[in-house]
Write a protein that holds these residues in place. Sequence first.
Motif, PDB file in Angstrom:
ATOM      1  N   ILE A 180      53.388  38.426  17.589  1.00 47.10           N
ATOM      2  CA  ILE A 180      52.403  38.966  18.537  1.00 47.10           C
ATOM      3  C   ILE A 180      51.205  38.023  18.604  1.00 47.10           C
ATOM      4  O   ILE A 180      50.694  37.726  19.689  1.00 47.10           O
ATOM      5  CB  ILE A 180      51.968  40.389  18.112  1.00 47.10           C
ATOM      6  N   THR A 191      52.174  34.636  20.399  1.00 47.97           N
ATOM      7  CA  THR A 191      52.345  34.845  21.840  1.00 47.97           C
ATOM      8  C   THR A 191      51.005  35.096  22.522  1.00 47.97           C
ATOM      9  O   THR A 191      50.796  34.685  23.666  1.00 47.97           O
ATOM     10  CB  THR A 191      53.299  36.022  22.102  1.00 47.97           C
ATOM     11  N   ALA A 192      50.067  35.726  21.796  1.00 48.36           N
ATOM     12  CA  ALA A 192      48.754  36.028  22.379  1.00 48.36           C
ATOM     13  C   ALA A 192      48.009  34.754  22.761  1.00 48.36           C
ATOM     14  O   ALA A 192      47.149  34.775  23.651  1.00 48.36           O
ATOM     15  CB  ALA A 192      47.921  36.862  21.409  1.00 48.36           C
ATOM     16  N   ILE A 197      48.914  32.505  24.500  1.00 47.33           N
ATOM     17  CA  ILE A 197      49.205  32.112  25.878  1.00 47.33           C
ATOM     18  C   ILE A 197      48.044  32.502  26.799  1.00 47.33           C
ATOM     19  O   ILE A 197      47.840  31.887  27.855  1.00 47.33           O
ATOM     20  CB  ILE A 197      50.541  32.727  26.368  1.00 47.33           C
ATOM     21  N   MET A 198      47.245  33.503  26.381  1.00 47.33           N
ATOM     22  CA  MET A 198      46.114  33.919  27.199  1.00 47.33           C
ATOM     23  C   MET A 198      45.007  32.856  27.196  1.00 47.33           C
ATOM     24  O   MET A 198      44.126  32.868  28.047  1.00 47.33           O
ATOM     25  CB  MET A 198      45.554  35.266  26.699  1.00 47.33           C
ATOM     26  N   LEU A 228      47.069  44.530  21.287  1.00 45.63           N
ATOM     27  CA  LEU A 228      46.998  43.102  21.630  1.00 45.63           C
ATOM     28  C   LEU A 228      48.276  42.675  22.381  1.00 45.63           C
ATOM     29  O   LEU A 228      48.195  42.054  23.452  1.00 45.63           O
ATOM     30  CB  LEU A 228      46.825  42.274  20.357  1.00 45.63           C
ATOM     31  N   TRP A 285      48.481  44.165  25.880  1.00 46.35           N
ATOM     32  CA  TRP A 285      47.527  43.506  26.783  1.00 46.35           C
ATOM     33  C   TRP A 285      48.070  42.155  27.250  1.00 46.35           C
ATOM     34  O   TRP A 285      48.012  41.827  28.439  1.00 46.35           O
ATOM     35  CB  TRP A 285      46.176  43.325  26.060  1.00 46.35           C
ATOM     36  N   VAL A 286      48.641  41.378  26.323  1.00 46.47           N
ATOM     37  CA  VAL A 286      49.168  40.056  26.684  1.00 46.47           C
ATOM     38  C   VAL A 286      50.305  40.192  27.698  1.00 46.47           C
ATOM     39  O   VAL A 286      50.334  39.498  28.711  1.00 46.47           O
ATOM     40  CB  VAL A 286      49.646  39.291  25.427  1.00 46.47           C
ATOM     41  N   ALA A 319      48.657  41.566  31.047  1.00 51.13           N
ATOM     42  CA  ALA A 319      47.540  40.871  31.690  1.00 51.13           C
ATOM     43  C   ALA A 319      47.828  39.403  32.007  1.00 51.13           C
ATOM     44  O   ALA A 319      47.120  38.800  32.805  1.00 51.13           O
ATOM     45  CB  ALA A 319      46.291  40.974  30.811  1.00 51.13           C
ATOM     46  N   PHE A 320      48.880  38.819  31.377  1.00 54.79           N
ATOM     47  CA  PHE A 320      49.167  37.398  31.619  1.00 54.79           C
ATOM     48  C   PHE A 320      49.476  37.159  33.100  1.00 54.79           C
ATOM     49  O   PHE A 320      50.291  37.872  33.698  1.00 54.79           O
ATOM     50  CB  PHE A 320      50.343  36.949  30.758  1.00 54.79           C
TER      51      PHE A 320
END
Lengths: 122, 141
Positions: free
Chosen positions: A31, A34-35, A37-38, B130, B133-134, B137-138
């Motif tokens: 998680i 991958t986060a 990527i934001m 989290l 959201w990813v 929202a991506f």
Amino acid sequence: MSFYRGGIGQWSWILHRVTGVAVLLFLLAHILDTALIMLGPEWYNRIIQIYRYPFFGLMEIGLFAAVLYHSLNGVRVTIVDFYPASTIYYKQMFLVQMILFALVFLPVGWIMLGHALQGLHP
Amino acid sequence: MEAKLRRGGVSMDRQEPLTTSYGSRVKPSGGIELTAWLFMRISGIVLLVLALGHLFIMHVFNSVHVIDYDFVARRYVKIFWRGYDLTMLWLAMIHGLNGMRTLVDDYLHPPARGIVVKGMYVVGGLFLILGTWVIMAFRSP
């Protein structure tokens, strides 16, 4: 308060717990990676670059083995839960489970080993 | 040895073994524990398809040598894959947290048991937020 009766039941049960915890810990890490990527391509591609090292490639094979074992063992447990009469065949069911594991894991492990070694020549 | 436990408002006498001889938990008689027991089995079957499917697609047919920002961006144009990942994320996290709860129940005693379980729920919940959201929202460029 855990019961140890020895034999297949005990070992399959311990492996189920170990693989379950391992996969959950990986999920948390996955998680987070991958986060990234934001934050944009630079950040995400940098973390993927790290995953391309052969060490992580081998860990990936371990992850696949853990998920596969946990899945097949879970199916066996669920079958016995809903058809308790099948308990008398539990040794045969475990054997079938491990044969299925080998049939899937050997070719997949071979392919994934190829992916892992690809990291030696980027 | 008899230990009184309160689980989901039902007090149980732990005289019966917690696990069966084939490595499964004894089916609870009712209440939220029966719901949790059923959830583990149903979500487990769904996760078998979703998680193994995910591993085959991303790590067998593709690999980390193919995956990068553009790969994910192309993949997430399709709402299907966002739904796939979201379903897998939620089922895996709840399945994993409930599994951890049964482990903590086995190895820890009050008050540590309650503190650790609540701590896991908070941490797991934050990761779930989290991840959700990813996935939602991506924006694919």
